[in-house]
Design an enzyme around this catalytic site. Structure first.
Site, short mmCIF file in Angstrom:
data_model
loop_
_atom_site.label_atom_id
_atom_site.label_comp_id
_atom_site.label_asym_id
_atom_site.label_seq_id
_atom_site.Cartn_x
_atom_site.Cartn_y
_atom_site.Cartn_z
N ASN A 7 -0.92 56.64 103.74
CA ASN A 7 -1.37 55.20 103.92
C ASN A 7 -0.14 54.44 104.42
O ASN A 7 0.90 54.21 103.59
CB ASN A 7 -1.61 54.51 102.35
CG ASN A 7 -2.13 53.31 102.27
OD1 ASN A 7 -2.11 52.62 103.42
ND2 ASN A 7 -2.83 52.94 101.39
N HIS A 186 -9.39 45.57 104.87
CA HIS A 186 -9.35 45.77 103.40
C HIS A 186 -10.72 46.48 103.00
O HIS A 186 -11.17 46.32 101.77
CB HIS A 186 -9.32 44.51 102.63
CG HIS A 186 -7.87 43.94 102.67
ND1 HIS A 186 -7.78 42.36 102.50
CD2 HIS A 186 -6.75 44.34 102.64
CE1 HIS A 186 -6.52 41.87 102.47
NE2 HIS A 186 -5.84 43.18 102.48
N GLY A 216 -3.99 39.93 97.49
CA GLY A 216 -2.69 40.65 97.38
C GLY A 216 -1.77 39.76 98.26
O GLY A 216 -2.04 38.31 98.27
N ARG A 247 0.67 34.46 105.81
CA ARG A 247 -0.20 34.08 106.76
C ARG A 247 -1.17 32.92 106.51
O ARG A 247 -1.17 32.52 105.22
CB ARG A 247 -1.25 35.55 107.10
CG ARG A 247 -0.72 36.54 107.63
CD ARG A 247 -1.44 37.78 107.57
NE ARG A 247 -1.09 38.77 106.62
CZ ARG A 247 -1.81 40.00 106.34
NH1 ARG A 247 -3.28 40.02 106.78
NH2 ARG A 247 -1.30 40.72 105.30
N MET A 290 3.31 34.92 94.55
CA MET A 290 2.84 34.13 93.68
C MET A 290 3.63 33.88 92.26
O MET A 290 3.60 32.91 91.55
CB MET A 290 1.59 34.52 93.22
CG MET A 290 0.54 33.62 92.50
SD MET A 290 0.60 31.99 93.52
CE MET A 290 -1.22 32.47 94.46
N GLY A 339 -4.97 39.18 92.43
CA GLY A 339 -6.43 39.40 91.60
C GLY A 339 -6.37 40.11 90.38
O GLY A 339 -6.83 39.56 89.53
N GLU A 390 -7.27 52.24 96.93
CA GLU A 390 -7.53 52.77 98.18
C GLU A 390 -6.95 54.06 98.58
O GLU A 390 -7.76 54.73 99.24
CB GLU A 390 -6.76 51.90 99.08
CG GLU A 390 -7.22 50.56 99.31
CD GLU A 390 -6.29 49.37 99.63
OE1 GLU A 390 -4.99 49.27 99.25
OE2 GLU A 390 -6.51 48.78 100.68
#
Ligand code: AMP
Length: 404
Positions: A7, A186, A216, A247, A290, A339, A390
């Site tokens: 990944n 995603h 995320g 972003r 966050m 999340g 994932e």
């Protein structure tokens, strides 16, 4: 079958080795081996972390090229202090996350020279990701040999069958025909979470209208009906949609025209601003994380409070848009770093949908939930937290593609 998963991102590369003996379950087994390369540890130095059932090791390596570092990483599978296989020949297949699969790949595929050529061609649409994904594919060919089957699992594939009204932008149609359309990203995470939701609720996926919130450092939502994505917030690139860590998400495109005309901004400068200096970081001036935003809010920082307020406003507005597209909702799912770990974000988002009978169980929400329902018994909509997997989804796809 031993399946290696690569990944590869721009700044790091996660890898793991799974053993699959039979029809793989939906929930992941413990990987035999997990490793990560941090390419940005220091300029010219990469850090490797390797974890097995028995041990954990961390080392740093100088690097000019990525191939020797990947070679060192993979060699820990079969040599060193705690090898997990006896030789490279024991790796049966390799699954790769590939960010952009364009319009044509609706599913994962076995990698052939044609597939690598297409991934290369699509690099113009994902200049940060597709070239490093290709590098990983070529590294495996060099290290393990061309006879080892490789499978590409595309971030875009789950959204590739979105209806035209969700995928085509209202711009001159000729531009859409040149490939300027919504692709969505995603996808591996959205698909995994939707399937896991059906499993947890013990209901067929085809009976559920689901909104999955992948929140995320990057973030996107997907509206899922009949197990298929019918709308998503990311677009032509992963810059569209929700406000994210760095972003901007969706903003009026005239802002770009204004900055080019009136302030002489170049394409590179706009790219850097919108991708790396906006979002939570840009508004707060504190951080893209966050946890740091929450800390700054607790200390009374007004820009951090504004950043969080914009984040929540966007999240609620986009969830509402996804619900409207679906015409109703059976399940709302939260996944990824924010999340899964930020109960206050889930609670505030859910409160906005109380009007439709959605009721969060606040105790469950606050009790570090993982792969479980956090709404009350009488809630009209089930709310879930699902830990996204994932890498396991990539390993399963690899197994399925190779079973034919
Ligand atoms: P991901 O991209 O899925 O790895 O998510 C990374 C992001 O998750 C970080 O940048 C944080 O903003 C967020 N995160 C991780 N843990 C927490 C937490 N306990 N509370 C709030 N946000 C968190």
């Amino acid at each position: 079958m031993k399946i290696l998963v690569l990944n590869a991102g721009s700044s790091s590369q996660k890898s793991c080795l799974y053993e699959i003996t039979d029809q793989p379950p939906h929930q992941p087994p413990q990987p035999l081996w997990e490793a990560q390369i941090d390419w940005t540890y220091q300029p010219g130095v990469a850090e490797i972390k390797v974890e097995t059932h028995q041990s954990q090791q961390i080392k740093t390596l100088p690097f000019q090229e990525r191939l020797p570092v990947i070679e060192t990483l993979l060699s820990t599978l079969w040599s060193g202090d705690s090898p997990v296989i006896s030789s490279a020949a024991e790796v049966d297949a390799v699954g790769h996350r590939v960010v952009h699969g364009g319009q044509h790949y609706h599913d994962s595929v076995r990698i052939t020279p044609e597939v690598t050529a297409e991934i290369d061609r699509l690099s113009v649409l994902a200049p940060v990701h597709n070239p490093v994904n290709l590098e990983g594919i070529r590294a495996i060919e060099t290290i393990l040999g061309e006879q080892v089957p490789q499978v590409a699992v595309f971030d875009t594939a789950f959204h590739a069958q979105m209806p035209d009204q969700a995928a085509i932008y209202p711009i001159p149609y000729e531009l859409s025909q040149q490939g300027i359309r919504r692709y969505g990203f995603h996808g591996t995470s959205h698909r995994y979470c939707a399937e896991r939701t059906a499993e947890i609720l013990e209901q067929p996926l085809s009976s559920l209208r689901i909104v999955t919130c992948h929140l995320g450092n990057g973030g996107s939502l997907a509206a899922i009906r009949n197990g298929r994505s019918v709308a998503t917030t990311m677009g032509f690139t992963p810059l569209d949609g929700l406000m994210m860590g760095t972003r901007a998400g969706s903003i009026d495109p005239s802002i770009l025209i204004y900055l080019i005309r009136e302030a002489g901004y170049s394409a590179d400068k706009l790219d850097q601003i919108l991708n790396q200096a906006s979002g939570l970081l840009g508004v707060s001036g504190v951080s893209n994380d966050m946890r740091q935003i929450d800390k700054a809010i607790a200390e009374g920082n007004p820009r951090a409070r504004l950043a969080k307020a914009i984040y929540m406003h966007d999240l609620k507005a986009f969830i509402g848009a996804m619900v409207a597209v679906l015409g109703g909702l059976e399940a709302l799912v939260f996944t990824a770093g924010v999340g899964e770990n930020a109960p206050q974000v889930r609670a505030e988002a859910c409160e906005a949908f109380g009007y439709m009978g959605l009721k969060l169980d606040l105790d469950q929400n606050n009790a570090r939930p993982r792969d479980q329902v956090i709404s009350t018994e009488d809630s009209t909509v089930k709310v879930l937290v699902v830990h996204t997997q994932e890498d396991w989804a990539i390993a399963r796809d690899c197994w399925q593609v190779l079973q034919g």
